[in-house]
Design an enzyme around this catalytic site. Structure first.
Site, mmCIF file in Angstrom:
data_model
loop_
_atom_site.group_PDB
_atom_site.id
_atom_site.type_symbol
_atom_site.label_atom_id
_atom_site.label_comp_id
_atom_site.label_asym_id
_atom_site.label_seq_id
_atom_site.Cartn_x
_atom_site.Cartn_y
_atom_site.Cartn_z
ATOM 1 N N GLU A 59 42.375 60.716 27.121
ATOM 2 C CA GLU A 59 44.295 61.349 26.868
ATOM 3 C C GLU A 59 44.107 61.852 26.243
ATOM 4 O O GLU A 59 44.668 63.201 26.189
ATOM 5 C CB GLU A 59 44.099 59.917 26.241
ATOM 6 C CG GLU A 59 45.983 60.539 25.388
ATOM 7 C CD GLU A 59 46.293 59.383 23.829
ATOM 8 O OE1 GLU A 59 47.605 59.343 24.267
ATOM 9 O OE2 GLU A 59 45.576 58.505 23.320
ATOM 10 N N ASP A 89 53.005 51.973 23.990
ATOM 11 C CA ASP A 89 54.353 51.569 22.597
ATOM 12 C C ASP A 89 54.984 51.717 22.542
ATOM 13 O O ASP A 89 55.782 52.705 21.835
ATOM 14 C CB ASP A 89 53.001 52.516 21.613
ATOM 15 C CG ASP A 89 51.299 52.208 20.664
ATOM 16 O OD1 ASP A 89 51.517 50.688 20.583
ATOM 17 O OD2 ASP A 89 51.003 52.630 21.712
#
Length: 340
Positions: A202, A281
């Site tokens: 990431e 999230d």
């Protein structure tokens, strides 16, 4: 097809969510409600003040708020309520199965027991299965920016109830915490019969993806967008059928990319990589899973490819063959409605 119909189609699209942090579904309203319920003081004047903090320059700025708000979770009931709030969103977004991350180390550092956290989340999953028909399980994550000894202690704490978990994962701040640090922890998890996944690629380099595969022996790579920097690795991930659990709105909000059009999703798909789309999230990043699919549609990815991505998600689950067959049959029905 109009944009309104595409929105509806993507909400109905049968899909699995494979990269979802249950703590990352804590909406500001629920955070304040739980703070009041549990007598937890938060440094925000009101809801508007809290929402103003949901702008992030990078992964660390997000994590600072994320861990701060997790302090409002104090009771078994809190974790059950959190899970049910997420599963309601998931049901509305066409999720058939959810394999859900949770972060016990934070809660244990906040004075809670592992069993309290696990029991609350499992109760939420049980009720959600009855209420919404969503199957799934829990993936216990290790925080890579805590000492490895903390992860080693956690896996032993979890061992007596390992059969109640689906797998283990590796999350939190990536750069400077390579997967190889957790080799022994993952070996122990494998001994316990748990599935293995890890965040890699990431903010970290493609080499972290290699380490996750070769050292940790993971079955899926969470995020993995920087795999694109290594063509040989792209080929390997495709050949070995390793799914990438990509999170478009998360990547945009955390400045991994400035625009979801920059994500190498189409190139991955063309190379035969099993890309999946997930919300990470969602309370913090501006959208649950259908909104992530819709962002890709707005970026020019056509509905047939989005259906293929949904198929990847169903196939990449740790579900039984029978459950996969049923979910894929539902996807075939969807194709008949929207694509034929």
């Amino acid at each position: 097809m109009s944009s309104i119909n595409i929105t509806q189609a993507l909400r109905e699209l049968p899909k699995a969510e494979l990269h979802l942090h249950i703590e990352g579904t804590l909406e500001p309203e629920l955070a304040l409600e739980l703070a009041e319920r549990n007598g937890v003081e938060l440094p925000f004047r009101d809801l508007a003040d809290l929402k103003a903090h949901y702008e992030f320059a990078n992964l660390q700025s997000f994590l600072d708020l994320y861990y701060q708000l997790m302090a409002v979770l104090r009771t078994r009931e809190d974790f059950t309520d959190l899970m049910l709030a997420y599963l309601k969103h998931a049901h509305e977004d066409g999720v058939r199965r959810a394999e859900i991350f949770f972060d016990p180390q934070v809660h244990m550092n906040n004075g809670l027991s592992y069993d309290l956290v696990l029991d609350g989340l499992l109760e939420g999953l049980r009720i959600g299965r009855e209420r919404y028909g969503i199957e799934g399980g829990l993936i216990m994550c290790f925080l890579r920016d805590l000492p490895v000894e903390s992860a080693e202690a956690l896996i032993e704490t979890a061992a007596p109830r390992a059969s109640e978990l689906l797998g283990v994962g590796l999350d939190s701040a990536e750069v400077g915490y390579p997967p190889e640090l957790f080799k022994s922890v993952y070996a122990r998890a494998a001994e316990l019969g748990l599935h293995l996944v890890a965040h890699a690629g990431e903010e970290g380099p493609a080499d972290y993806v290699l380490q996750a595969l070769d050292v940790l022996h993971v079955e899926r790579i969470d995020h993995g967008v920087n795999t694109a920097d290594d063509p040989a690795l792209v080929g390997r991930v495709a050949d070995e059928g390793i799914a990438l659990t990509v999170c478009p709105l998360s990547n945009r909000r955390l400045q991994v990319v400035q625009d979801v059009r920059e994500l190498p999703i189409r190139a991955f798909m063309d190379a035969g990589v099993k890309v999946t789309v997930n919300s990470d999230d969602p309370a913090y990043f501006g959208g649950y899973i259908a909104a992530n699919y819709e962002a890709l549609a707005e970026a020019g990815i056509a509905l047939p490819m989005l259906a293929d991505i949904a198929a990847n998600s169903l196939n990449a689950t740790f579900a039984s063959a029978q459950e996969k067959t049923a979910m894929l049959a539902a996807l075939d029905d969807w194709r008949g409605k929207y694509l034929d």
